[in-house]
Design a protein around this motif. Sequence first.
Motif, PDB file in Angstrom:
ATOM      1  N   LEU A   8     -12.815  58.275  32.187  1.00  0.00           N
ATOM      2  CA  LEU A   8     -13.196  57.076  32.944  1.00  0.00           C
ATOM      3  C   LEU A   8     -14.591  56.589  32.581  1.00  0.00           C
ATOM      4  O   LEU A   8     -15.202  55.801  33.295  1.00  0.00           O
ATOM      5  CB  LEU A   8     -13.146  57.370  34.449  1.00  0.00           C
ATOM      6  CG  LEU A   8     -11.799  57.806  35.014  1.00  0.00           C
ATOM      7  CD1 LEU A   8     -11.929  58.147  36.498  1.00  0.00           C
ATOM      8  CD2 LEU A   8     -10.752  56.713  34.816  1.00  0.00           C
ATOM      9  N   SER A   9     -15.135  57.071  31.463  1.00  0.00           N
ATOM     10  CA  SER A   9     -16.511  56.716  31.105  1.00  0.00           C
ATOM     11  C   SER A   9     -16.581  55.355  30.424  1.00  0.00           C
ATOM     12  O   SER A   9     -17.669  54.835  30.207  1.00  0.00           O
ATOM     13  CB  SER A   9     -17.094  57.778  30.170  1.00  0.00           C
ATOM     14  OG  SER A   9     -16.380  57.772  28.946  1.00  0.00           O
ATOM     15  N   GLY A  10     -15.427  54.798  30.081  1.00  0.00           N
ATOM     16  CA  GLY A  10     -15.427  53.497  29.420  1.00  0.00           C
ATOM     17  C   GLY A  10     -15.749  53.589  27.941  1.00  0.00           C
ATOM     18  O   GLY A  10     -15.930  52.580  27.270  1.00  0.00           O
ATOM     19  N   ILE A  48     -10.361  53.552  37.496  1.00  0.00           N
ATOM     20  CA  ILE A  48     -11.174  53.846  38.679  1.00  0.00           C
ATOM     21  C   ILE A  48     -10.598  53.210  39.936  1.00  0.00           C
ATOM     22  O   ILE A  48     -10.906  53.623  41.034  1.00  0.00           O
ATOM     23  CB  ILE A  48     -12.653  53.414  38.517  1.00  0.00           C
ATOM     24  CG1 ILE A  48     -12.751  51.940  38.158  1.00  0.00           C
ATOM     25  CG2 ILE A  48     -13.379  54.264  37.513  1.00  0.00           C
ATOM     26  CD1 ILE A  48     -14.182  51.413  38.205  1.00  0.00           C
ATOM     27  N   TYR A  49      -9.753  52.169  39.770  1.00  0.00           N
ATOM     28  CA  TYR A  49      -9.232  51.494  40.961  1.00  0.00           C
ATOM     29  C   TYR A  49      -7.825  51.963  41.342  1.00  0.00           C
ATOM     30  O   TYR A  49      -7.187  51.360  42.204  1.00  0.00           O
ATOM     31  CB  TYR A  49      -9.264  49.972  40.772  1.00  0.00           C
ATOM     32  CG  TYR A  49      -8.569  49.476  39.527  1.00  0.00           C
ATOM     33  CD1 TYR A  49      -7.188  49.322  39.487  1.00  0.00           C
ATOM     34  CD2 TYR A  49      -9.309  49.171  38.393  1.00  0.00           C
ATOM     35  CE1 TYR A  49      -6.565  48.859  38.342  1.00  0.00           C
ATOM     36  CE2 TYR A  49      -8.699  48.716  37.244  1.00  0.00           C
ATOM     37  CZ  TYR A  49      -7.318  48.555  37.222  1.00  0.00           C
ATOM     38  OH  TYR A  49      -6.709  48.114  36.086  1.00  0.00           O
ATOM     39  N   ASP A  50      -7.328  53.029  40.705  1.00  0.00           N
ATOM     40  CA  ASP A  50      -6.023  53.567  41.093  1.00  0.00           C
ATOM     41  C   ASP A  50      -6.020  53.968  42.570  1.00  0.00           C
ATOM     42  O   ASP A  50      -7.027  54.436  43.097  1.00  0.00           O
ATOM     43  CB  ASP A  50      -5.685  54.823  40.260  1.00  0.00           C
ATOM     44  CG  ASP A  50      -5.188  54.451  38.877  1.00  0.00           C
ATOM     45  OD1 ASP A  50      -4.846  53.266  38.666  1.00  0.00           O
ATOM     46  OD2 ASP A  50      -5.156  55.342  38.002  1.00  0.00           O
ATOM     47  N   ALA A  51      -4.856  53.805  43.187  1.00  0.00           N
ATOM     48  CA  ALA A  51      -4.707  54.250  44.575  1.00  0.00           C
ATOM     49  C   ALA A  51      -4.421  55.744  44.602  1.00  0.00           C
ATOM     50  O   ALA A  51      -4.020  56.344  43.600  1.00  0.00           O
ATOM     51  CB  ALA A  51      -3.581  53.481  45.241  1.00  0.00           C
ATOM     52  N   PHE A  57      -6.820  53.182  48.833  1.00  0.00           N
ATOM     53  CA  PHE A  57      -7.892  52.985  47.864  1.00  0.00           C
ATOM     54  C   PHE A  57      -9.060  52.330  48.566  1.00  0.00           C
ATOM     55  O   PHE A  57      -8.883  51.759  49.631  1.00  0.00           O
ATOM     56  CB  PHE A  57      -7.394  52.166  46.664  1.00  0.00           C
ATOM     57  CG  PHE A  57      -6.964  50.769  47.002  1.00  0.00           C
ATOM     58  CD1 PHE A  57      -5.641  50.478  47.310  1.00  0.00           C
ATOM     59  CD2 PHE A  57      -7.891  49.742  47.044  1.00  0.00           C
ATOM     60  CE1 PHE A  57      -5.253  49.187  47.635  1.00  0.00           C
ATOM     61  CE2 PHE A  57      -7.506  48.448  47.365  1.00  0.00           C
ATOM     62  CZ  PHE A  57      -6.175  48.171  47.664  1.00  0.00           C
ATOM     63  N   PRO A  58     -10.272  52.409  48.052  1.00  0.00           N
ATOM     64  CA  PRO A  58     -10.627  53.052  46.793  1.00  0.00           C
ATOM     65  C   PRO A  58     -10.709  54.571  46.944  1.00  0.00           C
ATOM     66  O   PRO A  58     -10.986  55.083  48.020  1.00  0.00           O
ATOM     67  CB  PRO A  58     -12.021  52.497  46.518  1.00  0.00           C
ATOM     68  CG  PRO A  58     -12.613  52.272  47.875  1.00  0.00           C
ATOM     69  CD  PRO A  58     -11.466  51.888  48.764  1.00  0.00           C
ATOM     70  N   VAL A  59     -10.449  55.244  45.828  1.00  0.00           N
ATOM     71  CA  VAL A  59     -10.616  56.689  45.775  1.00  0.00           C
ATOM     72  C   VAL A  59     -12.016  56.953  45.225  1.00  0.00           C
ATOM     73  O   VAL A  59     -12.478  56.245  44.329  1.00  0.00           O
ATOM     74  CB  VAL A  59      -9.551  57.307  44.844  1.00  0.00           C
ATOM     75  CG1 VAL A  59      -9.849  58.765  44.568  1.00  0.00           C
ATOM     76  CG2 VAL A  59      -8.163  57.118  45.442  1.00  0.00           C
TER      77      VAL A  59
END
Lengths: 291, 113
Positions: free
Chosen positions: B36-38, B85-88, B95-97
Amino acid sequence: MCTTCGCGHDEMKIEGVSVHAHEHIHADGTRHSHAHDHRGPHGHGDDHDHTHEHPGQEHHGHAQAAAQGVEQARLVRLEQAILAKNDRFAAANRARFAEAGVLALNLVSSPGAGKTSLLVKTIEKMRGRRPLAVIEGDQETRLDAERIRATGAPAIQINTGKGCHLDAHAVGHALDELPLSRGMVLFIENVGNLVCPAAFDLGEAAKVVILSVTEGEDKPFKYPDMFRAAKLMLINKVDLLPFVDFDVAAALSAARRVNPFLETIQISAKTGVGFEAWLSWIEKGAVAVGG
Amino acid sequence: MHEMSLALAVRDLIEEAAEREKFAKVKCVRAEIGALSGVEREAFAFCFDLAMKDSVADGARLEIVATAGGGRCPACGRETPLTMIYDACAHCGAFPVEVTAGKDMRILELEVE
Ligand SMILES: Nc1nc2c(ncn2[C@@H]2O[C@H](COP(=O)(O)OP(=O)(O)OP(=O)(O)O)[C@@H](O)[C@H]2O)c(=O)[nH]1
Ligand SMILES: [Mg+2]
Ligand SMILES: [Zn+2]
Ligand SMILES: [Zn+2]
């Protein structure tokens, strides 16, 4: 490379001058030269002594001198964040803003979303209310800083060369050229790019992301890190809504899905719609930092 | 080009370490690049080779440890995997988690001589 603070990005320029050159330009556009002693911490106070400290280096790992004369393979544990250095510079900038009572805002968007136009209009409308200053980031040109200076506000241009974002170190050098004063609002216009600036903290109080109605309303899903990192989203160019298919509700729901805490304002840098809300958001922030 | 800045930052950290720990050559660099670091891992590996030219890590091998994305659901309190990052939350759909893993970009260790 600058051995004092370790900056290796020689192509980074402030007002057309390499970050570590001997010539300096001030926020009003005047230029002059002086010696640059690279042995001490560098920076440029009013007296042009090099007074601003680069943040100290942390020491990790354990030195294990290899047996004398024997080339020996060994492991060095670092466990260091790759952006540790940027984060240290950012923390130093943040401390500077806090001490001076300055609200620093980092404006980010895709190219052409209207960052400079918004700033020009914002400065016109805020004139006389608070001291204002601008740091402009652009890869090659100085045009944006010239547009800001035309309003009478001090501006410093940072050219990042091939770099696609501002970093905290360059901002620290730009700050040396900008006299900060209590209650000031400092706008930092980042390079037009929604990817990299998300990772590089500049020491700002908040990132403001600008999405214009000539873009897709799914941008928050394509660049979630930026929309997650931002505190405020400005939907700009709303004067064009009658002429484009942009779905404001869809953009808002995408943005809230990525960042439920994101505040949003619909605005037009052309007509001035939405500026009341934008200016009061800024005012609230400036008061919060003690300015 | 983000990846190039990161690779240059890695070079700076390695050069600092070389001075501190007195080594002259790096054979292998182990780095953690979270999912998730992009960061594009391939682009980063490409830039790494360029960025290390003429440094103590010129020609060094890059080993990337890719940490998976994960988070904690504030609604049900459970751990859940994240690909965005926006996954439920996979358990309750909220969400957000809160992201707890996969954001990091770190140099873990160096194999030097
Ligand atoms: N109609 C309309 N045009 C706008 C608005 N804001 C900006 N523009 C136009 O959009 C174009 C780009 O505006 P800029 O302010 O230069 O955008 P920017 O984000 O600073 O661009 P870069 O610095 O190159 O990334 C210019 O032609 C502006 O006149 C707006 O609210 N409405
Ligand atoms: Mg601009
Ligand atoms: Zn420097
Ligand atoms: Zn849950």
